[in-house]
Design an enzyme around this catalytic site. Sequence first.
Site, PDB file in Angstrom:
ATOM      1  N   GLU A 279       0.826  -1.205   0.000  1.00 16.16           N
ATOM      2  CA  GLU A 279       0.000   0.000   0.000  1.00 16.16           C
ATOM      3  C   GLU A 279       0.864   1.259   0.000  1.00 16.16           C
ATOM      4  O   GLU A 279       0.536   2.251  -0.657  1.00 16.16           O
ATOM      5  CB  GLU A 279      -0.934  -0.007   1.217  1.00 16.16           C
ATOM      6  CG  GLU A 279      -1.976  -1.110   1.183  1.00 16.16           C
ATOM      7  CD  GLU A 279      -2.857  -1.031  -0.049  1.00 16.16           C
ATOM      8  OE1 GLU A 279      -3.371   0.066  -0.341  1.00 16.16           O
ATOM      9  OE2 GLU A 279      -3.027  -2.058  -0.722  1.00 16.16           O
ATOM     10  N   TRP A 282       1.921   1.610  -3.467  1.00 17.46           N
ATOM     11  CA  TRP A 282       0.877   2.147  -4.354  1.00 17.46           C
ATOM     12  C   TRP A 282       0.816   3.664  -4.247  1.00 17.46           C
ATOM     13  O   TRP A 282       0.630   4.364  -5.246  1.00 17.46           O
ATOM     14  CB  TRP A 282      -0.469   1.524  -4.004  1.00 17.46           C
ATOM     15  CG  TRP A 282      -1.580   1.958  -4.911  1.00 17.46           C
ATOM     16  CD1 TRP A 282      -2.501   2.923  -4.668  1.00 17.46           C
ATOM     17  CD2 TRP A 282      -1.879   1.455  -6.221  1.00 17.46           C
ATOM     18  NE1 TRP A 282      -3.367   3.053  -5.733  1.00 17.46           N
ATOM     19  CE2 TRP A 282      -3.006   2.169  -6.697  1.00 17.46           C
ATOM     20  CE3 TRP A 282      -1.311   0.473  -7.029  1.00 17.46           C
ATOM     21  CZ2 TRP A 282      -3.574   1.917  -7.950  1.00 17.46           C
ATOM     22  CZ3 TRP A 282      -1.875   0.232  -8.283  1.00 17.46           C
ATOM     23  CH2 TRP A 282      -2.977   0.933  -8.731  1.00 17.46           C
ATOM     24  N   TRP A 310     -20.607  10.242 -20.659  1.00 15.59           N
ATOM     25  CA  TRP A 310     -21.068  10.469 -19.292  1.00 15.59           C
ATOM     26  C   TRP A 310     -22.460  11.102 -19.279  1.00 15.59           C
ATOM     27  O   TRP A 310     -22.835  11.840 -20.197  1.00 15.59           O
ATOM     28  CB  TRP A 310     -20.102  11.403 -18.553  1.00 15.59           C
ATOM     29  CG  TRP A 310     -18.692  10.907 -18.474  1.00 15.59           C
ATOM     30  CD1 TRP A 310     -17.603  11.424 -19.112  1.00 15.59           C
ATOM     31  CD2 TRP A 310     -18.215   9.794 -17.711  1.00 15.59           C
ATOM     32  NE1 TRP A 310     -16.471  10.701 -18.796  1.00 15.59           N
ATOM     33  CE2 TRP A 310     -16.816   9.700 -17.945  1.00 15.59           C
ATOM     34  CE3 TRP A 310     -18.820   8.866 -16.867  1.00 15.59           C
ATOM     35  CZ2 TRP A 310     -16.018   8.720 -17.350  1.00 15.59           C
ATOM     36  CZ3 TRP A 310     -18.037   7.886 -16.274  1.00 15.59           C
ATOM     37  CH2 TRP A 310     -16.648   7.821 -16.517  1.00 15.59           C
ATOM     38  N   ASN A 345     -11.136   1.899   2.953  1.00 16.76           N
ATOM     39  CA  ASN A 345     -10.579   1.634   1.630  1.00 16.76           C
ATOM     40  C   ASN A 345     -11.515   0.826   0.731  1.00 16.76           C
ATOM     41  O   ASN A 345     -11.766   1.182  -0.421  1.00 16.76           O
ATOM     42  CB  ASN A 345      -9.242   0.908   1.775  1.00 16.76           C
ATOM     43  CG  ASN A 345      -8.656   0.496   0.438  1.00 16.76           C
ATOM     44  OD1 ASN A 345      -8.254   1.336  -0.342  1.00 16.76           O
ATOM     45  ND2 ASN A 345      -8.616  -0.800   0.171  1.00 16.76           N
ATOM     46  N   TRP A 363     -15.949  10.387 -13.523  1.00 22.53           N
ATOM     47  CA  TRP A 363     -15.112  10.135 -12.345  1.00 22.53           C
ATOM     48  C   TRP A 363     -14.520  11.422 -11.780  1.00 22.53           C
ATOM     49  O   TRP A 363     -14.242  11.518 -10.580  1.00 22.53           O
ATOM     50  CB  TRP A 363     -13.992   9.154 -12.678  1.00 22.53           C
ATOM     51  CG  TRP A 363     -13.015   9.619 -13.739  1.00 22.53           C
ATOM     52  CD1 TRP A 363     -13.078   9.363 -15.074  1.00 22.53           C
ATOM     53  CD2 TRP A 363     -11.845  10.414 -13.542  1.00 22.53           C
ATOM     54  NE1 TRP A 363     -12.022   9.952 -15.735  1.00 22.53           N
ATOM     55  CE2 TRP A 363     -11.237  10.598 -14.811  1.00 22.53           C
ATOM     56  CE3 TRP A 363     -11.239  10.987 -12.433  1.00 22.53           C
ATOM     57  CZ2 TRP A 363     -10.063  11.337 -14.996  1.00 22.53           C
ATOM     58  CZ3 TRP A 363     -10.062  11.722 -12.614  1.00 22.53           C
ATOM     59  CH2 TRP A 363      -9.496  11.889 -13.877  1.00 22.53           C
ATOM     60  N   TRP A 386      -9.265   7.044  -8.514  1.00 17.40           N
ATOM     61  CA  TRP A 386     -10.515   7.192  -9.260  1.00 17.40           C
ATOM     62  C   TRP A 386     -10.379   6.640 -10.675  1.00 17.40           C
ATOM     63  O   TRP A 386     -11.291   5.991 -11.191  1.00 17.40           O
ATOM     64  CB  TRP A 386     -10.947   8.659  -9.279  1.00 17.40           C
ATOM     65  CG  TRP A 386     -11.760   9.000  -8.067  1.00 17.40           C
ATOM     66  CD1 TRP A 386     -11.320   9.521  -6.896  1.00 17.40           C
ATOM     67  CD2 TRP A 386     -13.169   8.802  -7.908  1.00 17.40           C
ATOM     68  NE1 TRP A 386     -12.357   9.660  -6.008  1.00 17.40           N
ATOM     69  CE2 TRP A 386     -13.514   9.237  -6.603  1.00 17.40           C
ATOM     70  CE3 TRP A 386     -14.180   8.317  -8.733  1.00 17.40           C
ATOM     71  CZ2 TRP A 386     -14.816   9.175  -6.110  1.00 17.40           C
ATOM     72  CZ3 TRP A 386     -15.484   8.268  -8.244  1.00 17.40           C
ATOM     73  CH2 TRP A 386     -15.787   8.693  -6.953  1.00 17.40           C
TER      74      TRP A 386
END
Length: 486
Positions: A279, A282, A310, A345, A363, A386
């Site tokens: 993590e 990341w 969208w 999370n 998004w 996202w």
Amino acid sequence: MTTKGEAPVILWFRHDLRLADNPALNQAHATGRAIVPVYIHDEGSAVRPAGGASLWWLDKSLRALSASIGERGGRLILRRGDSEAELRRLIEETGAESVFMNRLFEPDASTRDSDIAHGLKAEGVECRGFNGSLLCRPGGVLNGSGGPYKVFTPFMKTLRAQAEPPAHTTGPRDLSGAPRLDSDRIDDWGLHPSRPDWSGGFDWTPGEAGAVEALQTFIGRGLKTYSKGRDHPAEPGASRLSPHLHWGEISPSRVWSAVVAAGEAGKVPAAEAEKFIAEIGWREFSAHLLHHFPALPERAFRPEYDDFPWLTDRKGFDAWTKGLTGYPIVDAGMRQLWVTGWMHNRVRMIVASFLIKDLLIDWRKGEAWFWDTLVDADLASNAQNWQWVAGSGADASPYFRIFNPVSQGERFDKDGDYVRKWVPELAKTPAKWIHAPWTAPAEVLREAGVTLGDTYPKPIVDHAMARDRALAALKEVSGRGRSDED
């Protein structure tokens, strides 16, 4: 070595609000000169302004930093305005010939800092920048062809090979000797919300001491079962370190070293330590991606997704932000976010998938909402995560993965404890029905005190229909045809 009687060094704090493991502070102290610590609240530059929840955090973190500096005989100078103008004013007031800082790696901030450094250098003022926020500076972790990694696993492998956390430092004990300067009062900055004060549920302790306590608590409790806690929102397994890392109240090197040490010493299972280290990796991956692809917060990493059809669904977006979608796990997450400034999370992925793929809302709308409401809002991580859910990012979740909010709730909140905490209207609903109350028999709802459409909303969209609609649109954009649901 020079003495404190000479021109002082300006130490420009930004996202490094700590004294321990602070390379800019350590290097400034090594000059032997007095240090002028300063924080400049710059709201007018090209750098994206912080959201409301982040400003709440900044208010408390600056107070904590100011107290820590005061305990060592120094004084944190607060200035508000254009960064370059305020630095020049400080240079004129102090006669300083050096400005030390820990670098910001977000593209706009990096460009601004570079412009400031070049301008001051031309006038004989040295600007020195250091890496105090990442394990490896962006541009330092490259693939075999000398380019940036676009897939996480090989990036992480190279990061682990290159990252060498420095030895822990506590910072200078004596920060006295700086000239007396005018400083703003933080109360006058209005960072804490008022009229109304929506932060009553924020259960955080911003500041360096709070960060260290959060790390120790996590290693002592949550890390032992992290692989479960990171997915089960009712479990107290999250690290809660993300806002501390974002504001630099603790260095990623210190977190990395402490977690690795806990695993090697057998205090926690090695697999759990490795899961959390990934993590941290990341977070690093996101920062490096933003460095190489500065349009990440505004444009799809995969250009074909910029043509996605969208929808403009103002009612749907409003229901999502308020936690009134009729899908309990989604609503619980959005309410937790509003009340605490944070969301678990696993639930972040669920609510993001619902906005993007069930409602077909861009998004970027969700990213902007998170930016304003998260205490850990980080430009690189927010945009990357996202886009991961949208399927448009680097190493993203495949477009055909559409989270089913009912099955996700049943899988990761089996007993419904998370939903009951944040959606009290459903508190008496049996676990069998709590994640899809519209499927419950009328007598069950009556006994639970639930009236759909009144005490709790009906689903604002049919998930099965929405899933098919999203798959059709995503298939057209991506040019692929596989279907899957998680």
